[in-house]
Structure formats: structure tokens, C-alpha cells
Design an enzyme around this catalytic site. Structure first.
Site, PDB file in Angstrom:
ATOM      1  N   ALA A   5       0.867  -1.175   0.000  1.00  0.00           N
ATOM      2  CA  ALA A   5       0.000   0.000   0.000  1.00  0.00           C
ATOM      3  C   ALA A   5       0.902   1.223   0.000  1.00  0.00           C
ATOM      4  CB  ALA A   5      -0.891  -0.004   1.242  1.00  0.00           C
ATOM      5  N   LYS A   6       0.277   2.387  -0.162  1.00  0.00           N
ATOM      6  CA  LYS A   6       1.103   3.595  -0.259  1.00  0.00           C
ATOM      7  C   LYS A   6       1.874   3.864   1.034  1.00  0.00           C
ATOM      8  CE  LYS A   6      -0.934   5.539  -4.321  1.00  0.00           C
ATOM      9  NZ  LYS A   6      -2.045   6.149  -4.973  1.00  0.00           N
TER      10      LYS A   6
END
Ligand code: GLU
Length: 291
Positions: free
Chosen positions: A258-259
């Protein structure tokens, strides 16, 4: 039979953080598939999320993809016949689609909160578009009730009424035949949000159709969204593209990238001296772009 149109693929990054290795792999596959088909590649910036959008992320995402060695034929930085390529500049198209859905009697305003839906559905959720709990049928308005004009409703979500019990199917380019039952696997979903913004599902379908995309390549976390988007294509009388859902990358502990995985952002890899060739050659070696 008429010949199929030339391949048009797309990259649709969201400028809400730095791109990580998982995004990069999906975009690399998308670019490879477009190139191997002798087709065109479009870059669309999915910048509708005003709260999480940042201009520096938008610039970084283009720079990072170019650093990786990707190029595109149309996009916010190079222009093209379907400009603008930023979703924030395409609002009138989404609005027109919303009016058509309303005219067809397929949507209704919904003032239930997300919490109401989660509590009634009793389902856990993680927050992504595919994790949306099934909207309870009891919350739906009577289908015979008149639908108010869109302009008369403020601060409500507009939802698309799904055809309960209908089995939807598509043939995924990597995963093969996919099926879902409307009303069971996913329920009525927002096409316009109460913050007066089109939903991802609506904007994505309107743009992929409007830009003549023939194959959508994206992560397999969005397979269920594909069924929702198929309903939008059908409701708007638009041709649906083909779909190719890529495997997702996980970190060493098995969690989906994920970011927040800053250490695996393209920026961080570049700063550590990784070369784009070494990153991409591993994907080429494992045949990631498929047939
Ligand atoms: N901007 C969306 C995302 O990054 C695009 C999803 C898609 O490819 O349809 O999740």
C-alpha cells in the site's frame, strides 16, 4: 464479424501518494500488453479525491513512471484527442452519465450513512471500493417511487440499483472466467457521492469507454468493481472493454503493498540506487505480462 478495434490500454494512477513497486508492476504489465499488441497507451490521472490529492504526488507519479522506462501516447502531460486526461477536468461527462442513469430510472438518492450500511450488513470491511458491504435491500426506496431531480438533492449518495439475483460474467485475460451474482456478491453502490463527487465506479467506466480503451489492466483487488462497472456500461449502452487483472504484490510479511510502504516506493528504490532495468527484468523473467 467486424474486425476488433486496435488495442488501446491505459494506466490510471491516483495521485494520492508515491507509487510503489506493486503499482509499478501493474503499470509495467499494462504497458507491455499495449506494446505487444502494437496498440496505444493512455495515461489518465485519477485525481478526483480532493482530500488526498496533492500536486506533488501528481508530478511524482509521472516522473516515476518515466524513470521506470514507461511512456504513453496520450496523457495529461502529452495531450491527445480525449483531453483532458485528469478526471478532475472531466466532471461534465460524469454528470451527463449520471443524468442518463437517472433518466433510465436506475439510480436513487440514499441518505444512509456508511455506518448504517455497515451495521445493517454486519460485514467486516477494509475500506477499498471492492470491500463495500452489500447494501441492505430494506434500505432501498420503492422502485415505483418518483426519483427526484439530481439538483434537488444535496449531501446524499446516489446509488445504482443492481439487478438482484442476476449472474454477471466476464472472461478475464489472466484469471479466466469470472462470475458474480448481483445483490449477493455486491449490492447497490454509489455512482455519485454526497460530497458532490462522482464515484470511482462511474468515473472509471465513463472514461474507459469514452477514451476507447479496449483492455483494462489493473490489480486483482478490483475484480468485484469490474462487475459494478459492467452494469454501468450496460446501463449507459457503452461497449465494455476486456479485462486483465494482475496479481498483487505483498511485502515480506504477506501484507498487500500500500502507499504506506514507503520503503518500496519507486522514489525510495531510486534513492537507494536501484536501476529501473533491474526492477523490470525480474518481471520480464517471470512472464508477468502473460499471453
Ligand atoms: N486510480 C485507480 C486506482 O489506482 C484506478 C483503478 C483502475 O485501474 O481502474 O486504484
Amino acid at each position: 464479424m467486424s474486425p476488433s478495434p486496435p488495442y488501446r490500454g491505459r494506466l490510471a494512477p491516483s495521485p494520492t501518494g508515491y507509487l510503489h513497486l506493486g503499482h509499478a508492476r501493474t503499470f509495467w504489465i499494462a504497458a507491455r500488453r499495449a506494446r505487444d499488441s502494437g496498440g496505444a497507451l493512455v495515461l489518465r490521472s485519477d485525481d478526483l479525491d480532493a482530500e488526498r490529492y496533492r500536486m506533488d504526488f501528481a508530478q511524482a507519479m509521472l516522473a516515476d513512471l518515466r524513470w521506470l522506462g514507461l511512456s504513453w501516447d496520450e496523457g495529461p502531460d502529452v495531450g491527445g484527442p480525449h483531453a483532458p486526461y485528469n478526471q478532475s477536468g472531466r466532471r461534465p461527462l460524469y454528470r451527463a452519465a449520471l443524468e442518463r442513469l437517472r433518466g433510465a430510472g436506475l439510480i436513487y438518492p440514499c441518505s444512509r450513512s456508511r455506518r448504517d450500511v455497515i451495521e445493517a450488513a454486519g460485514a467486516p470491511h477494509e475500506g477499498g471500493p471492492d470491500d463495500e458491504p452489500v447494501y441492505p435491500a430494506a434500505f432501498r426506496p420503492d422502485p415505483r417511487a418518483p426519483v427526484p431531480p439530481i439538483g434537488d438533492t444535496v449531501g446524499v449518495n446516489w446509488r445504482l440499483r443492481v439487478p438482484d439475483g442476476e449472474e454477471l460474467a466476464f472472461d478475464d485475460g489472466r484469471l479466466g472466467p469470472q462470475r458474480a451474482v448481483a445483490g449477493r456478491d455486491f449490492g447497490d453502490f454509489p455512482v455519485w457521492r454526497k460530497d458532490d463527487c462522482p464515484s470511482y465506479q462511474l468515473a472509471c467506466a465513463v472514461d474507459d469507454a469514452g477514451m476507447g480503451i479496449t483492455e483494462v489492466v489493473r490489480g486483482e483487488d478490483l475484480v468485484r468493481s469490474t462487475f459494478r462497472q459492467l452494469l454501468i456500461y450496460r446501463a449507459l449502452g457503452l461497449p465494455a472493454p476486456r479485462f486483465y487483472h494482475c496479481a498483487l504484490m505483498a511485502d515480506d510479511g504477506g501484507a498487500r503493498l500500500a502507499k504506506r510502504h514507503d520503503s518500496l516506493s519507486l522514489r525510495a528504490l531510486r534513492a537507494r540506487g536501484e536501476s529501473p532495468e533491474s526492477i523490470c527484468s525480474a518481471w520480464a523473467a517471470d512472464g508477468a505480462a502473460g499471453a
